[in-house]
Design a protein around this motif. Structure first.
Motif, mmCIF file in Angstrom:
data_model
loop_
_atom_site.group_PDB
_atom_site.id
_atom_site.type_symbol
_atom_site.label_atom_id
_atom_site.label_comp_id
_atom_site.label_asym_id
_atom_site.label_seq_id
_atom_site.Cartn_x
_atom_site.Cartn_y
_atom_site.Cartn_z
ATOM 1 N N GLY A 1 109.700 -17.288 84.409
ATOM 2 C CA GLY A 1 108.825 -16.385 85.137
ATOM 3 C C GLY A 1 107.472 -17.020 85.381
ATOM 4 N N GLY A 2 106.767 -16.511 86.388
ATOM 5 C CA GLY A 2 105.530 -17.153 86.778
ATOM 6 C C GLY A 2 104.265 -16.480 86.314
ATOM 7 N N ALA A 3 104.376 -15.432 85.505
ATOM 8 C CA ALA A 3 103.170 -14.698 85.101
ATOM 9 C C ALA A 3 102.190 -15.589 84.357
ATOM 10 N N ASP A 4 102.697 -16.410 83.425
ATOM 11 C CA ASP A 4 101.816 -17.260 82.634
ATOM 12 C C ASP A 4 101.277 -18.440 83.429
ATOM 13 N N ALA A 5 101.900 -18.745 84.557
ATOM 14 C CA ALA A 5 101.461 -19.882 85.372
ATOM 15 C C ALA A 5 100.566 -19.452 86.525
ATOM 16 N N GLY A 6 100.075 -18.207 86.481
ATOM 17 C CA GLY A 6 99.152 -17.754 87.517
ATOM 18 C C GLY A 6 99.816 -17.281 88.787
ATOM 19 N N LEU A 7 101.044 -16.779 88.691
ATOM 20 C CA LEU A 7 101.730 -16.256 89.862
ATOM 21 C C LEU A 7 100.911 -15.128 90.491
ATOM 22 N N SER B 1 123.758 -23.558 79.646
ATOM 23 C CA SER B 1 122.352 -23.189 79.741
ATOM 24 C C SER B 1 121.922 -22.342 78.554
ATOM 25 N N THR B 2 120.642 -22.443 78.238
ATOM 26 C CA THR B 2 120.040 -21.570 77.236
ATOM 27 C C THR B 2 119.215 -20.506 77.947
ATOM 28 N N SER B 3 119.014 -19.373 77.302
ATOM 29 C CA SER B 3 118.251 -18.285 77.901
ATOM 30 C C SER B 3 117.367 -17.650 76.846
ATOM 31 N N ALA B 4 116.138 -17.381 77.225
ATOM 32 C CA ALA B 4 115.209 -16.688 76.335
ATOM 33 C C ALA B 4 115.168 -15.210 76.700
ATOM 34 N N ILE B 5 114.567 -14.419 75.829
ATOM 35 C CA ILE B 5 114.426 -12.985 76.068
ATOM 36 C C ILE B 5 113.488 -12.754 77.253
ATOM 37 N N THR B 6 113.866 -11.823 78.110
ATOM 38 C CA THR B 6 113.005 -11.368 79.195
ATOM 39 C C THR B 6 112.543 -9.959 78.865
ATOM 40 N N ARG B 7 111.234 -9.793 78.767
ATOM 41 C CA ARG B 7 110.733 -8.469 78.382
ATOM 42 C C ARG B 7 109.371 -8.258 79.034
ATOM 43 N N GLY B 8 109.209 -7.167 79.732
ATOM 44 C CA GLY B 8 107.932 -6.891 80.363
ATOM 45 C C GLY B 8 107.951 -5.549 81.064
ATOM 46 N N SER B 9 106.783 -5.115 81.477
ATOM 47 C CA SER B 9 106.662 -3.843 82.185
ATOM 48 C C SER B 9 105.506 -3.930 83.164
ATOM 49 N N GLY C 1 101.427 -4.336 111.170
ATOM 50 C CA GLY C 1 101.206 -3.827 109.830
ATOM 51 C C GLY C 1 101.010 -4.941 108.828
ATOM 52 N N THR C 2 100.522 -4.553 107.668
ATOM 53 C CA THR C 2 100.308 -5.493 106.581
ATOM 54 C C THR C 2 101.050 -5.003 105.344
ATOM 55 N N SER C 3 101.231 -5.906 104.376
ATOM 56 C CA SER C 3 101.870 -5.511 103.125
ATOM 57 C C SER C 3 101.274 -6.293 101.977
ATOM 58 N N TYR C 4 101.514 -5.778 100.784
ATOM 59 C CA TYR C 4 101.017 -6.365 99.548
ATOM 60 C C TYR C 4 102.096 -6.129 98.512
ATOM 61 N N ARG C 5 102.699 -7.208 98.015
ATOM 62 C CA ARG C 5 103.811 -7.049 97.065
ATOM 63 C C ARG C 5 103.517 -7.816 95.785
ATOM 64 N N ALA C 6 103.387 -7.079 94.702
ATOM 65 C CA ALA C 6 103.282 -7.733 93.401
ATOM 66 C C ALA C 6 104.656 -8.289 93.034
ATOM 67 N N PRO C 7 104.701 -9.418 92.351
ATOM 68 C CA PRO C 7 106.003 -9.967 91.949
ATOM 69 C C PRO C 7 106.807 -8.962 91.140
ATOM 70 N N ALA C 8 108.126 -9.003 91.337
ATOM 71 C CA ALA C 8 109.007 -8.138 90.554
ATOM 72 C C ALA C 8 108.923 -8.522 89.080
ATOM 73 N N LEU C 9 109.411 -7.635 88.218
ATOM 74 C CA LEU C 9 109.321 -7.886 86.789
ATOM 75 C C LEU C 9 109.977 -9.201 86.398
ATOM 76 N N PHE C 10 111.154 -9.483 86.945
ATOM 77 C CA PHE C 10 111.821 -10.721 86.548
ATOM 78 C C PHE C 10 111.078 -11.944 87.081
ATOM 79 N N GLU C 11 110.424 -11.805 88.235
ATOM 80 C CA GLU C 11 109.657 -12.928 88.752
ATOM 81 C C GLU C 11 108.448 -13.225 87.860
ATOM 82 N N GLN C 12 107.951 -12.212 87.190
ATOM 83 C CA GLN C 12 106.840 -12.408 86.278
ATOM 84 C C GLN C 12 107.289 -12.855 84.885
ATOM 85 N N PHE C 13 108.350 -12.222 84.366
ATOM 86 C CA PHE C 13 108.603 -12.325 82.934
ATOM 87 C C PHE C 13 109.934 -12.954 82.548
ATOM 88 N N VAL C 14 110.779 -13.374 83.493
ATOM 89 C CA VAL C 14 112.088 -13.889 83.100
ATOM 90 C C VAL C 14 111.916 -15.024 82.096
#
Length: 916
Positions: A655-661, A520-528, A591-604
């Protein structure tokens, strides 16, 4: 769970205790048995996820404050249990209810809070050894620790240092993994024509007729059939002195039939693969406080945690080495062959001969350094009976990870050779690259895996990457009485919190550029990302000591969350506790919850990997018993009736950030009943509780898994398949080569639902000179369902393999004087997946069912003057994991890959604690 209970159960670390059935309710966890698989957090990581909803939806706290993620590679997103200071832990509190409004957005499925020993004084040495008795002396673990504490008039300090060492357990060390077979039923198992028995193949990703080793591929030529093969012309050959006098495999122009089972797929070195990853962990923990006698009698407090983990995994590698047409490395009797066009190693020259080499073992290593610093101030607020607590924490995980890889550019250089004038060969580019070592000439020994060490050292190199994850947290809270009601005081807690997280994963340059051959190939994961939160909780006694209402208490909480990446939202939780009479309590929450995707889910970073061609769902799709939908869909793609893929399945994740996650939201409902009936004198104390829970997640962030995507797509309704909807939106097939590409990136699952009940019984009675205690806990799942897209039907996985409907634990203990004995049982109800895969158990070739699984443990403890000795046996009856057929679920040996099963076998343990 207290430290005493964990010791009696034989757990050598907090990780083992947290991943036990009693805590997790039987849901599968990422353990050291996942060394051969790609998991979030990288090799050697151990995580916990409650209610089967994954570790990213379970919050882990240490003394009520977050434990930040740690691990390696780009998908770091959950707390690694390896960092916890086992020696200093007093107890573990598990809240298996949604608590996002109280603790934060990632407490969707619940909270695990680890509390350290408070006001500890003295010096304690502890040692424990767990020794598997059925594993040839492998797989054992040892832990040593030293804990110390002291106090003064205005100060306190305590800490611990410990070392944990777990030995490797390999496939060779356990009987059920020494000979992995397909396990097909109805006489369909693959049979070795040389032995007449099912073939062994300890590689977990292919069947016994899968990837070949010890063979070569050529263009068709006349030859003599090997035993089990039929025909006169072949393009696969077994190596021997004549190179082409033994054949394996494929039908040729001379007639005959394909028989993949005659190819070699077994190498004794495969048994060196890790079943349980070895690990060394060193942990230093300290905490302290100082009374200021100012700022409201405030205490200045702090915690520090340092953790170093060294883990590794042993694998097995195959090497498909292409020799170019006309290469002097090819023997003259094979010079006729043109195997295929260039596959990437021969600089646009046709491949003359391909060697399928059983290369041998490779090693992946991780070293993770985790540090966590906490400083805070707590004291009396200026309002009467109010307290305040402000704190700041900083955590950093730094990982260096290494895997051994064939480097494509070096393979290309070494395969392009010329004569060295002395009967050997040298690289054509030797002048510009003096270190180049010519590839070995094709021979029987080379095909058999005997390769020159200097060449291997040149082309097979360690590829190193680094991962860094940091998190900064600022928090402040106040708590105290708000006002009084007739039934008592209304109390509240209110606070603010700021969190900022950053991830930076930089894979090795060869991995980034795709220079790792057949890997497998892997690209850099970087985000905050960062978040501000404001929250509060109140508890109000509405009724007390009233008719039919001994107690009625309202609990309410709210949380306002504002993410830099996903905007803001509000969550809340409301609960009631009603006690009509002293011994009956009814409780419920919503109860209710609201969870933003984790960093790796956004930017891996986008990762491309390859799975075996055997994963193509259209292979032999016209065979008896194949799902009719699959037959229709493979036919619609124009594939031959006897289609057999020769192309690897390309799997792309990102990661799904660019795909509208999107952020996910959820609701959590619970309702429970507690009975503590008064028993006649001398009958003891009895308590019973039953709680119903229901969690529903909308827009849940997850990956579906390439195998599930392929199965669901090709078994879908032909109308949906042709319309490219549902899972088929994620699958592409090349119209010329028929190669498959699967997109398995992070997406918003439309719905995840978990429903079930927890039953708890606790009975205590004085018997003779001591006290007997009985505990029973059962978890029942009534629904575990999800769907990927809104227009898909819900699929319920309850009762399927690795998703048991019932799990339970029970133990009975007796304590008297200085002695305590315990006997415990863990239970996993049997499961089957026939209905899900639309298979008839009476006719299916697959074994998709496992029976009930029972694990028995026994221990005895003696406490002397300043010392305690505990001895016992886990898996007392040496229960092996159940077995299933290959091709449907991930397996270890012949057993499902599932954390609820014990792979070590009967294991003795001894714990010594000495106080000074």
């Amino acid at each position: 769970m207290t430290r005493e209970e964990a010791t009696l159960q034989g757990f050598a670390s907090t990780t083992e205790a947290l991943q036990s059935t009693a805590v997790t309710g039987g849901t599968s966890q990422i353990t050291n048995a996942y060394g051969g698989y790609v998991v979030n957090g990288g090799g050697g990581v151990n995580t916990i996820g409650l209610r089967g909803m994954g570790p990213s939806r379970t919050l882990v706290l240490l003394n009520g404050r977050r434990v930040s993620p740690a691990g390696s590679r780009g998908s770091v997103g959950a707390a690694d249990l390896n960092v916890l200071p086992t020696a200093m832990i007093d107890r573990v509190e598990v809240l298996r209810d949604g608590a996002s409004s109280v603790y934060g957005s990632d407490a969707v499925a619940g909270v695990v809070n680890i509390e350290t020993r408070k006001n500890f004084e003295g010096l304690v040495f502890e040692a424990q050894r767990n020794e598997p008795l059925e594993a040839n002396g492998a797989g054992g673990s040892t832990r040593f620790s030293l804990t110390a504490g002291a106090r003064g008039d205005r100060w306190r300090a305590a800490g611990s240092i410990e070392h944990y060492d777990r030995d490797e357990l390999t496939l060779r060390d356990r009987a059920f993994t020494r000979c992995q077979t397909d396990g097909f039923l109805q006489g369909e198992d693959y049979i070795d024509p040389l032995t007449g028995k099912s073939k062994c193949y300890p590689i977990t990703t292919t069947g016994s007729n899968g990837s070949a080793i010890n063979s070569i591929g050529t263009s068709f030529a006349t030859g003599v059939a090997a035993q089990g093969a039929v025909g006169t012309s072949f393009n696969r050959w077994r190596p021997n002195s004549g190179v082409n006098s033994g054949v394996i495999g494929f039908e040729g122009v001379g007639g005959g039939a394909n028989n993949l089972n005659v190819r070699d797929t077994f190498d004794d070195r495969m048994l060196n693969e890790s079943l349980i990853s070895p690990v060394e962990i060193t942990t230093i923990y300290g905490e302290g406080g100082y009374q200021l006698h100012a700022l409201g009698n405030a205490e200045l407090y702090g915690e520090v945690l340092f953790n170093n983990r060294k883990s590794s995994q042993t694998g097995y590698r195959q090497l498909a080495l292409d020799y170019a047409k006309g290469s002097p490395l090819i023997p003259s009797n094979l010079a006729f062959s043109t195997f295929s066009p260039d596959q990437g190693l021969n600089q646009d020259q046709d491949v003359g001969v391909r060697a399928f080499i059983g290369f041998g073992n490779d090693t992946s290593k991780q070293e993770v350094n985790f540090s966590r610093y906490v400083v805070g101030l707590k004291g009396d607020f200026f309002l009467p009976d109010w307290r305040y607590d402000v704190s700041a924490s900083y955590s950093r995980s730094r990982s260096d990870y290494t895997s051994e890889q064939f480097l494509t550019d070096r393979l290309i250089e070494t395969l392009d050779v010329v004569s060295n004038g002395a009967g050997g060969f040298e690289c054509r580019a030797l002048a510009s690259n003096p270190g180049c070592i010519a590839a070995p000439a094709l021979s029987s020994s080379v095909v058999g895996g005997k390769l020159p060490k200097d060449w291997v050292d040149y082309v097979f190199r360690p590829v190193r990457g680094t991962t860094e994850f940091t998190e900064t947290i600022l928090s402040a809270g106040i708590d105290g009485p708000l006002f009084s009601l007739p039934a008592g005081q209304v109390v509240g807690f209110f606070g603010l919190e700021y969190r900022k997280s950053e991830i930076d994963d930089t894979p090795g340059l060869d991995s980034q550029t795709g220079n790792t051959y057949n890997y497998s190939t892997s690209a850099i994961t970087r985000g905050s990302d960062s978040v501000w939160e404001a929250f509060g909780e109140i508890e109000a006694p509405l009724l007390r000591d009233a008719p039919f209402a001994k107690e009625l208490t309202l609990n309410g909480s709210f949380r306002y969350t504002d993410y830099d990446s996903y905007g803001d939202d509000t969550t809340y939780k409301i609960g009631l506790v009603y006690r009509p009479i002293d011994w009956i309590t009814v409780r419920g929450t919503y109860g209710t919850s609201y969870r933003a995707p984790a960093l790796f889910e956004q930017f891996v970073g986008a990762t491309t990997g390859f799975q075996s061609s055997t994963q193509d769902r259209c292979n032999n799709y016209t065979a008896p018993g194949v799902n009719p939908n699959r037959v229709a869909n493979c036919t619609a793609e124009g594939l031959a009736a006897d289609y057999q893929s020769t192309q690897s399945v390309r799997v792309i994740t990102a990661g799904g950030a660019d795909a509208g996650l999107k952020a996910e939201t959820s609701t959590n409902k619970t309702i429970g009943l507690v009975l503590q009936p008064p028993l006649p004198s001398g009958w003891g104390d009895l308590a019973f509780a039953v709680d119903y829970y229901e969690i529903e997640v909308k827009n849940g962030v997850d990956r579906t898994g390439f195998s599930n995507i392929l199965t669901r797509c090709y078994d879908s309704n032909p109308a949906d398949f042709n319309a490219d909807v549902g899972f088929c939106r994620l699958v592409e097939r090349d119209s010329v080569t028929h190669a498959l590409t699967v997109h398995d990136s992070y997406v918003n699952l439309a719905t995840d639902i978990v429903k079930g009940l927890d039953y708890t019984v606790r009975y205590r009675k004085d018997v003779g000179p001591g006290t007997a205690l009985f505990n029973l806990a059962i978890t029942q799942y009534t629904e575990v369902s999800n769907k990927l897209f809104e227009d898909d039907p819900l699929e319920d996985y309850k009762g399927m393999i690795n998703n048991p409907e019932f799990t339970g634990t029970a133990d009975v203990s007796y304590a008297w004087d200085k002695w305590r004995v315990r006997y415990g049982v863990e239970w996993v109800k049997g499961t089957d997946s026939y209905a899900y895969y639309e298979e008839d158990p009476a006719t299916s070739q697959y074994d998709l069912a496992v029976g009930d699984y029972w694990l028995h443990n026994a221990s005895v403890q003696y406490s002397g003057e300043g010392w305690t000795l505990t001895a016992g046996v886990r898996n007392l009856l040496n229960e092996d994991p159940p077995t299933i057929s290959s091709g449907v679920y991930n397996r270890i040996g012949n057993a499902p890959l599932y954390s609820g099963y014990d792979y070590l076998g009967r294991t003795a343990f001894l714990n010594l604690t000495k106080s000074f």
